[in-house]
Scaffold this active site. Structure first.
Site, short mmCIF file in Angstrom:
data_model
loop_
_atom_site.label_atom_id
_atom_site.label_comp_id
_atom_site.label_asym_id
_atom_site.label_seq_id
_atom_site.Cartn_x
_atom_site.Cartn_y
_atom_site.Cartn_z
N LYS A 13 0.86 -1.21 0.00
CA LYS A 13 0.00 0.00 0.00
C LYS A 13 0.89 1.25 0.00
O LYS A 13 1.91 1.26 -0.68
CB LYS A 13 -0.97 -0.05 1.19
CG LYS A 13 -1.75 -1.38 1.23
CD LYS A 13 -2.85 -1.40 2.25
CE LYS A 13 -3.51 -2.77 2.24
NZ LYS A 13 -4.60 -2.91 3.20
N HIS A 101 -8.64 -3.58 -5.71
CA HIS A 101 -8.53 -3.53 -4.24
C HIS A 101 -9.64 -2.63 -3.69
O HIS A 101 -9.99 -1.62 -4.30
CB HIS A 101 -7.16 -3.01 -3.81
CG HIS A 101 -6.90 -3.25 -2.36
ND1 HIS A 101 -7.42 -2.44 -1.38
CD2 HIS A 101 -6.21 -4.24 -1.73
CE1 HIS A 101 -7.06 -2.93 -0.20
NE2 HIS A 101 -6.32 -4.02 -0.38
N GLU A 170 -11.02 -10.58 -0.20
CA GLU A 170 -10.66 -9.74 0.95
C GLU A 170 -11.93 -9.08 1.50
O GLU A 170 -12.35 -8.02 1.00
CB GLU A 170 -9.71 -8.62 0.53
CG GLU A 170 -8.38 -9.09 0.01
CD GLU A 170 -7.28 -8.04 0.21
OE1 GLU A 170 -6.34 -8.32 0.95
OE2 GLU A 170 -7.40 -6.94 -0.35
N GLY A 176 -7.32 -4.92 8.08
CA GLY A 176 -6.74 -4.07 9.13
C GLY A 176 -7.50 -4.04 10.44
O GLY A 176 -7.26 -3.17 11.28
N GLY A 236 -0.65 -5.11 6.32
CA GLY A 236 0.18 -4.63 7.43
C GLY A 236 1.38 -5.50 7.75
O GLY A 236 2.50 -5.00 7.90
P1 13P Z 1 -4.24 -6.29 6.23
O1 13P Z 1 -3.41 -7.54 6.10
O2 13P Z 1 -3.46 -5.15 6.82
O3 13P Z 1 -5.54 -6.54 6.91
O4 13P Z 1 -4.58 -5.79 4.73
C1 13P Z 1 -5.09 -6.68 3.82
C2 13P Z 1 -5.07 -6.04 2.48
O5 13P Z 1 -5.81 -5.12 2.21
C3 13P Z 1 -4.10 -6.55 1.50
O6 13P Z 1 -4.38 -6.09 0.23
#
Ligand code: 13P
Length: 253
Positions: A13, A101, A170, A176, A236
């Site tokens: 990100k 995403h 996701e 997160g 993360g």
């Molecule tokens: P997290 O692993 O921080 O929850 O994020 C997932 C994500 O959006 C990966 O593209």
């Protein structure tokens, strides 16, 4: 690629400057020393656009593959300030690209835009990690399957090369937050996504479906029994070499 091959994809990100290469060097060394790596898993990292060229060059013949996090929905060059086309991404050496995403859907990427991104990314021979997922309200209203079906069927088409498309499930409420779907729920959802994909592509081959959302070195242990999940999209926890390496180690414990 063997059927039980897993993907561990780190989505950085808005993170990373040139010296963040240290993180990737450590991950690369771990993978290189892991005798089981070739048979078992593939590591992909998607740094921001600013690092695509240097990281793609540095890791060209190494264990880590590099991908982009997004692209613009037009190809080649254009008068679109601040935009990066799939052609430009490809020319920087990236092999993979994330499309759809939820961060980008929230900023206006709709199905029409996403379809163009997929078309142009495939044209440029990029392998796509196509993200789908329901939000909390949709989940509470039992609209998960309806949402996922729409997200898949409005964008993906039979004529697309299915071998170059990986789907990452996701759930937005999980990103997160430390919240993970229940195992039985995730099992059902993954099977559902695979069924829809087989239907779209008219194939009997099992499509690749990843899970993403709060995957870390401790939550990964819950996924080791879920054979239908072909890997993980990690946010993360991919920003630390230790956390990322521990995810792989704990998955194969
Ligand atoms: P997290 O692993 O921080 O929850 O994020 C997932 C994500 O959006 C990966 O593209």
């Amino acid at each position: 690629m063997a059927n039980n091959m897993r993907y561990f994809i780190g989505n950085w990100k808005m993170f990373g400057v040139p010296k963040s290469i240290n993180i990737l060097n450590k991950i690369n060394t771990f993978v290189k020393l892991d005798k089981n790596h070739n048979k078992r898993y593939k590591v992909i990292i998607t740094p921001p656009y600013t690092l695509l060229e240097s990281y793609s060059n540095i890791f060209k013949n190494k264990r880590i593959s590099i991908g982009a996090q997004n692209c613009y929905h037009k190809d080649n060059f254009g008068s679109n300030t601040g935009a990066i086309s799939p052609y430009m991404v490809k020319n920087l050496g990236a092999k993979y690209i994330i499309i759809g995403h939820s961060d980008n859907r929230a900023e206006g990427d709709n199905d029409i835009i996403l379809k163009d991104k997929v078309i142009f990314a495939l044209k440029n021979k990029l392998k796509i990690i196509f993200c789908i997922g329901e939000n909390k309200r949709q989940k509470l209203n039992k609209l998960t399957f309806t949402t996922l079906r729409k997200q898949l069927t409005k964008v993906l088409e039979r004529k697309f090369e299915e071998n170059n498309i990986i789907v990452a499930y996701e759930p937005i409420w999980s990103i997160g937050t430390g919240k993970i779907p229940q195992q039985s729920e995730l099992q059902k959802t993954t099977k559902f996504i695979k069924k829809i994909l087989k239907n779209i592509f008219k194939t009997k081959k099992s499509p690749k479906v990843l899970y993403g959302g709060s995957v870390d070195s401790s939550s990964i242990k819950q996924f080791t029994e879920l054979n239908d999940i072909d890997g993980f999209l990690i946010g993360g926890a991919s920003k630390s070499s230790k956390n990322f390496i521990d995810i792989i180690k704990n998955y194969y414990r």
